[in-house]
Design an enzyme around this catalytic site. Structure first.
Site, mmCIF file in Angstrom:
data_model
loop_
_atom_site.group_PDB
_atom_site.id
_atom_site.type_symbol
_atom_site.label_atom_id
_atom_site.label_comp_id
_atom_site.label_asym_id
_atom_site.label_seq_id
_atom_site.Cartn_x
_atom_site.Cartn_y
_atom_site.Cartn_z
ATOM 1 N N THR A 154 0.824 -1.001 -0.030
ATOM 2 C CA THR A 154 -0.097 0.020 -0.168
ATOM 3 C C THR A 154 0.816 1.099 -0.064
ATOM 4 O O THR A 154 2.077 1.122 0.008
ATOM 5 C CB THR A 154 -0.873 0.111 1.250
ATOM 6 O OG1 THR A 154 -0.048 0.431 2.452
ATOM 7 C CG2 THR A 154 -1.640 -1.216 1.533
ATOM 8 N N LYS B 4 7.221 2.968 1.556
ATOM 9 C CA LYS B 4 8.132 3.635 2.220
ATOM 10 C C LYS B 4 7.849 4.241 3.583
ATOM 11 O O LYS B 4 8.801 4.480 4.353
ATOM 12 C CB LYS B 4 8.904 4.778 1.480
ATOM 13 C CG LYS B 4 9.402 4.592 0.158
ATOM 14 C CD LYS B 4 9.512 5.580 -0.779
ATOM 15 C CE LYS B 4 8.405 5.798 -1.616
ATOM 16 N NZ LYS B 4 8.127 4.913 -2.741
ATOM 17 N N GLU C 259 13.878 -4.136 0.050
ATOM 18 C CA GLU C 259 14.583 -3.614 -1.149
ATOM 19 C C GLU C 259 13.980 -2.687 -2.159
ATOM 20 O O GLU C 259 14.467 -2.027 -2.560
ATOM 21 C CB GLU C 259 14.947 -4.898 -1.725
ATOM 22 C CG GLU C 259 15.864 -4.929 -2.859
ATOM 23 C CD GLU C 259 17.261 -4.247 -2.564
ATOM 24 O OE1 GLU C 259 17.260 -2.995 -2.694
ATOM 25 O OE2 GLU C 259 17.965 -5.173 -2.140
ATOM 26 N N VAL D 11 13.622 1.591 -2.230
ATOM 27 C CA VAL D 11 14.701 2.612 -2.871
ATOM 28 C C VAL D 11 15.040 1.899 -4.249
ATOM 29 O O VAL D 11 15.629 0.724 -4.030
ATOM 30 C CB VAL D 11 15.721 2.709 -1.982
ATOM 31 C CG1 VAL D 11 16.573 3.925 -2.663
ATOM 32 C CG2 VAL D 11 15.421 3.479 -0.561
ATOM 33 N N ALA E 251 13.370 0.586 -6.621
ATOM 34 C CA ALA E 251 12.388 -0.436 -7.018
ATOM 35 C C ALA E 251 13.019 -1.921 -6.938
ATOM 36 O O ALA E 251 13.451 -2.203 -5.980
ATOM 37 C CB ALA E 251 11.905 -0.344 -8.327
ATOM 38 N N LEU F 114 16.075 -2.575 -8.253
ATOM 39 C CA LEU F 114 17.368 -2.629 -8.047
ATOM 40 C C LEU F 114 17.967 -3.017 -6.559
ATOM 41 O O LEU F 114 17.438 -2.815 -5.888
ATOM 42 C CB LEU F 114 18.027 -1.032 -8.588
ATOM 43 C CG LEU F 114 17.389 -0.633 -9.650
ATOM 44 C CD1 LEU F 114 17.940 0.866 -9.760
ATOM 45 C CD2 LEU F 114 18.174 -1.286 -10.985
ATOM 46 N N GLU G 105 2.246 10.173 -8.920
ATOM 47 C CA GLU G 105 0.947 9.763 -7.816
ATOM 48 C C GLU G 105 -0.114 10.523 -8.665
ATOM 49 O O GLU G 105 -0.014 11.232 -9.408
ATOM 50 C CB GLU G 105 1.280 10.348 -6.404
ATOM 51 C CG GLU G 105 2.378 9.662 -5.800
ATOM 52 C CD GLU G 105 2.364 8.250 -5.530
ATOM 53 O OE1 GLU G 105 1.335 7.880 -4.982
ATOM 54 O OE2 GLU G 105 3.190 7.360 -5.874
ATOM 55 N N LYS H 111 13.252 8.239 0.682
ATOM 56 C CA LYS H 111 14.163 7.199 0.162
ATOM 57 C C LYS H 111 15.690 7.670 0.726
ATOM 58 O O LYS H 111 16.247 6.671 1.288
ATOM 59 C CB LYS H 111 14.249 7.343 -1.289
ATOM 60 C CG LYS H 111 13.089 6.614 -1.886
ATOM 61 C CD LYS H 111 13.107 6.747 -3.504
ATOM 62 C CE LYS H 111 11.563 6.403 -4.034
ATOM 63 N NZ LYS H 111 11.815 6.615 -5.559
HETATM 64 N N1 NAP Z 1 4.817 1.880 -8.787
HETATM 65 C C1 NAP Z 1 6.215 1.946 -8.590
HETATM 66 O O1 NAP Z 1 7.144 2.155 -9.475
HETATM 67 C C2 NAP Z 1 6.778 1.732 -7.188
HETATM 68 C C3 NAP Z 1 8.252 1.853 -6.935
HETATM 69 C C4 NAP Z 1 8.668 1.418 -5.655
HETATM 70 C C5 NAP Z 1 7.775 1.700 -4.680
HETATM 71 N N2 NAP Z 1 6.567 1.860 -4.827
HETATM 72 C C6 NAP Z 1 5.602 1.813 -3.571
HETATM 73 O O2 NAP Z 1 4.685 0.529 -3.623
HETATM 74 C C7 NAP Z 1 3.328 0.954 -2.914
HETATM 75 C C8 NAP Z 1 2.517 0.470 -3.944
HETATM 76 O O3 NAP Z 1 2.399 1.313 -5.203
HETATM 77 P P1 NAP Z 1 1.382 1.210 -6.220
HETATM 78 O O4 NAP Z 1 1.921 1.825 -7.595
HETATM 79 O O5 NAP Z 1 1.021 -0.279 -6.381
HETATM 80 O O6 NAP Z 1 0.253 1.833 -5.768
HETATM 81 P P2 NAP Z 1 -1.302 1.704 -5.863
HETATM 82 O O7 NAP Z 1 -1.617 1.267 -7.147
HETATM 83 O O8 NAP Z 1 -1.963 3.262 -5.317
HETATM 84 O O9 NAP Z 1 -1.903 0.619 -4.900
HETATM 85 C C9 NAP Z 1 -2.038 1.077 -3.494
HETATM 86 C C10 NAP Z 1 -2.914 -0.316 -3.027
HETATM 87 O O10 NAP Z 1 -2.979 -0.089 -1.625
HETATM 88 C C11 NAP Z 1 -4.238 -0.557 -1.249
HETATM 89 N N3 NAP Z 1 -4.682 0.069 0.025
HETATM 90 C C12 NAP Z 1 -4.757 1.348 0.539
HETATM 91 N N4 NAP Z 1 -5.080 1.470 1.473
HETATM 92 C C13 NAP Z 1 -5.273 0.231 2.158
HETATM 93 C C14 NAP Z 1 -5.646 -0.437 3.518
HETATM 94 N N5 NAP Z 1 -5.942 0.295 4.651
HETATM 95 N N6 NAP Z 1 -5.562 -1.680 3.630
HETATM 96 C C15 NAP Z 1 -5.432 -2.403 2.485
HETATM 97 N N7 NAP Z 1 -5.133 -1.917 1.124
HETATM 98 C C16 NAP Z 1 -5.042 -0.554 1.063
HETATM 99 C C17 NAP Z 1 -5.109 0.219 -2.246
HETATM 100 O O11 NAP Z 1 -6.425 -0.051 -2.438
HETATM 101 P P3 NAP Z 1 -7.448 0.157 -3.541
HETATM 102 O O12 NAP Z 1 -7.131 -0.718 -4.792
HETATM 103 O O13 NAP Z 1 -8.797 -0.386 -3.198
HETATM 104 O O14 NAP Z 1 -7.455 1.570 -3.853
HETATM 105 C C18 NAP Z 1 -4.176 -0.386 -3.821
HETATM 106 O O15 NAP Z 1 -4.716 -1.756 -3.887
HETATM 107 C C19 NAP Z 1 3.554 2.474 -2.564
HETATM 108 O O16 NAP Z 1 3.977 2.575 -1.339
HETATM 109 C C20 NAP Z 1 4.623 2.940 -3.595
HETATM 110 O O17 NAP Z 1 5.242 4.216 -3.212
HETATM 111 C C21 NAP Z 1 5.933 1.982 -5.997
#
Ligand code: NAP
Length: 358
Positions: free
Chosen positions: A100, A124, A146, A149, A151, A153, A207, A222
């Site tokens: 999340t 994070k 991992e 920061v 992703a 890598l 975002e 990060k």
């Molecule tokens: N995308 C990237 O390239 C990337 C890279 C590194 C790190 N990250 C990190 O990885 C995490 C996920 O990224 P993402 O791109 O997958 O985000 P996302 O698409 O917005 O997914 C977030 C998920 O969390 C769920 N959620 C929110 N509140 C919740 C709760 N209380 N209980 C259970 N589930 C909950 C959301 O539910 P709903 O589906 O119902 O909205 C959604 O399924 C983030 O912290 C992000 O910073 C992402």
């Protein structure tokens, strides 16, 4: 073949890519290492699927399809509403995966690791809460992170192995944001700042509110995680952060903010052109030392390692006692759901192998 119970909270881009990878690799893991992951719980913000032994692969595939079609886990026949994911924790230790982006759940995560569960984070925010929380979560290597920061890598594992073998960190620097890497590279291509932000948003690389990226706070988190992993005791408030938009745009709605973005175009054009006149370019750079943490827009030589980054690529450079003359670098794509999920999966495999060797 031993079953490793998994509770995953978060079923967005990264969470779905992770479930797909687990389904794809589980068979091979059984043959190679003698374990398979068994989902006992899967939650999004609305609903959850739970099972005593394991959620069958067919139900996971149905959950993926439902989510892809814009539904929630409540809509899957085997699903139900989610009151609190804490109720989904099994009595015996499981792998708790947080994909999340939620904040404010640090206490629950701490309670889970103290009960013996092991935590894998793509999120994070728990590690950027108070230093005490970071210390409690990571004590005894009971949390792996991992993907937080760079992703997929090997940024954290490289740092860990430097520290574990007695090296000491003098300085870490680089570009830790795929989104801001893309934006600065677009400026170089002559694209207006507002168009570059709009493009990145449409590709799903920002975002939903692009200010979360443009504020620099995500990069600050990060930098803080790298600093704390290195043993430097900082709080998020200690990081000097340069925002890429002025305070006048803080209180606008997302739609108003997007409309107002062109007011910044001249500023960034002029800034880039004066850098280009000196064979330089703009990059959003982070610096970490034992006494100072700062992240912001910097003018760098176009042929420097940071200046030569392309698109959403990340670069993390470790200046250490052992690598003092020629620093150690990790470079490559630092964003994207697939690579991020593979970073999480690699932490899960590491925990599972540890459990098996006990
Ligand atoms: N995308 C990237 O390239 C990337 C890279 C590194 C790190 N990250 C990190 O990885 C995490 C996920 O990224 P993402 O791109 O997958 O985000 P996302 O698409 O917005 O997914 C977030 C998920 O969390 C769920 N959620 C929110 N509140 C919740 C709760 N209380 N209980 C259970 N589930 C909950 C959301 O539910 P709903 O589906 O119902 O909205 C959604 O399924 C983030 O912290 C992000 O910073 C992402």
């Amino acid at each position: 073949v031993r079953r490793i119970p998994v509770l995953q909270i978060g079923f967005g881009g990264v969470g779905r890519a992770l479930v797909e990878q687990v389904l794809h690799f589980n068979e091979r893991l059984g043959g190679q290492y003698g374990f398979r992951f068994a989902y006992t719980g899967l939650a999004d913000s609305q609903g959850a699927i739970v099972a005593d032994e394991r959620i069958p692969p067919a139900v996971l595939l149905q959950a993926l399809a439902t989510k892809q079609a814009g539904g929630s886990l409540v809509d899957v026949p085997e699903g139900g509403p989610l009151n609190d994911w804490r109720n989904l924790l099994t009595p015996s230790p499981c792998l708790l995966i947080d994909t999340t982006a939620q904040s404010g759940v640090e206490d629950a995560l701490v309670a889970a690791v103290e009960q013996g569960h092991r935590l894998v984070l793509a999120n994070k925010k728990p590690l950027a809460a108070s230093y005490d929380t970071f210390r409690v979560l990571t004590t005894g290597a009971r949390t792996r992170y991992e993907a937080t920061v760079g992703a997929g890598l090997p940024v954290i594992s490289t740092l860990r192995s430097l520290l574990d073998t007695g090296d000491s960190i003098q300085r870490i620097e680089g570009c830790f944001s795929g989104t801001l890497g893309f934006l600065t590279h677009q400026l170089e291509q002559g694209v207006l700042f507002s168009d570059a932000v709009r493009d990145a948003r449409q590709r799903g690389w920002t975002e939903p509110d692009p200010r979360d990226d443009l504020s620099g706070v995500d990069v600050a988190r990060k930098a803080l995680i790298l600093a704390r992993t290195s043993g430097f005791q900082f709080e998020l408030s200690d990081v000097t952060v340069e925002s890429l938009y002025p305070p006048t745009l803080v209180d606008l709605s997302v739609a108003q903010f997007m409309d107002q973005l062109p007011v910044l175009d001249d500023h960034y054009r002029t800034h880039y052109v004066s850098a280009a006149d000196q064979a330089q370019t703009l990059r959003y750079v982070a610096h970490v030392t034992a006494t100072n943490l700062n992240v912001g827009l910097a003018t760098v030589a176009i042929d420097s390692p940071v200046g030569s980054l392309r698109g959403p690529d990340n670069l993390v450079v470790y200046h250490t006692e052992r690598y003092a003359h020629c620093p150690l670098s990790v470079r490559g794509p630092g964003a994207g759901t697939e690579v991020t999920a593979s970073g999480v999966l690699s932490d899960m495999i590491a925990f599972a192998r540890e459990w098996l060797s006990r």
